[in-house]
Design a protein around this motif. Structure first.
Motif, mmCIF file in Angstrom:
data_model
loop_
_atom_site.group_PDB
_atom_site.id
_atom_site.type_symbol
_atom_site.label_atom_id
_atom_site.label_comp_id
_atom_site.label_asym_id
_atom_site.label_seq_id
_atom_site.Cartn_x
_atom_site.Cartn_y
_atom_site.Cartn_z
ATOM 1 N N GLU A 117 2.231 -0.966 13.395
ATOM 2 C CA GLU A 117 2.480 -0.093 12.249
ATOM 3 C C GLU A 117 2.868 -0.926 11.038
ATOM 4 O O GLU A 117 3.653 -1.867 11.141
ATOM 5 C CB GLU A 117 3.574 0.913 12.574
ATOM 6 N N GLN B 119 2.695 3.417 6.339
ATOM 7 C CA GLN B 119 2.139 4.632 6.933
ATOM 8 C C GLN B 119 0.841 4.364 7.684
ATOM 9 O O GLN B 119 0.236 5.279 8.218
ATOM 10 C CB GLN B 119 1.896 5.677 5.846
ATOM 11 N N HIS B 120 0.406 3.123 7.718
ATOM 12 C CA HIS B 120 -0.859 2.772 8.360
ATOM 13 C C HIS B 120 -0.615 2.234 9.763
ATOM 14 O O HIS B 120 0.393 1.594 10.038
ATOM 15 C CB HIS B 120 -1.620 1.734 7.525
ATOM 16 N N ARG B 121 -1.586 2.512 10.634
ATOM 17 C CA ARG B 121 -1.538 1.998 11.994
ATOM 18 C C ARG B 121 -2.797 1.178 12.233
ATOM 19 O O ARG B 121 -3.898 1.604 11.895
ATOM 20 C CB ARG B 121 -1.456 3.141 12.997
#
Length: 158
Positions: free
Chosen positions: A61, A64-66
């Motif tokens: 992570e 907010q991005h994975r």
């Protein structure tokens, strides 16, 4: 072992593993997978959760991005288990380093063991499945609202 086979039996999950395997960066964002596969973000996320729960992918992570990457260990264990069956089914056919026979019909991507490849070849055409599913859903949409409205109306009066 059965959980891994159940997980990789789904074509969308195999496609996701293929995208991750081909990633030049070693990991891929959910948005990149959505774009490459042409499926919705919720669909990709749902299948990634199944892959993650089975230990087939790792997630990193950043804000907010994975970003996802393949964890090869469970697949290697499955490959080791399948190797004697593949050798029995295809004696003398050289296997790749992972012990798997590539699935030529699917093009580049995650190679599948020969028994899974044969099973996949017997599946109905994807276009036919989509058309049939679309017709069933459309029919259900036309049949369901009436009974639901009647039931809700009945409750409100009671």
């Amino acid at each position: 072992m059965a959980d891994i086979f159940t997980v990789i039996a789904d074509p969308t999950r195999r496609d996701l593993l293929g995208v991750l395997l081909r990633s030049s960066a070693g990991e891929t964002s959910v948005g990149e997978m959505v774009t490459e596969l042409g499926v919705s973000q919720p669909t990709v996320s749902k299948h990634l959760r199944v892959l993650r729960d089975a230990g087939l992918v790792r997630v990193r992570e950043k804000g907010q991005h994975r970003y996802y990457s393949v964890d090869p260990e469970p697949l290697l264990a499955a490959s080791d288990w399948l190797a004697p069956f593949v050798e029995e089914a295809r004696p003398g056919v050289p296997l790749n380093p992972a012990g798997l026979v590539a699935l030529p019909a699917r093009g580049p991507g995650v190679p599948l063991p020969a028994p899974l490849r044969r099973a996949a070849e017997n599946l109905p055409d994807v276009g036919e499945v989509g058309t049939t599913l679309g017709r069933v859903v459309a029919g259900a949409q036309n049949r369901i609202p009436g009974p639901i409205k009647k039931r809700l109306g009945h409750r409100e009066q009671g």
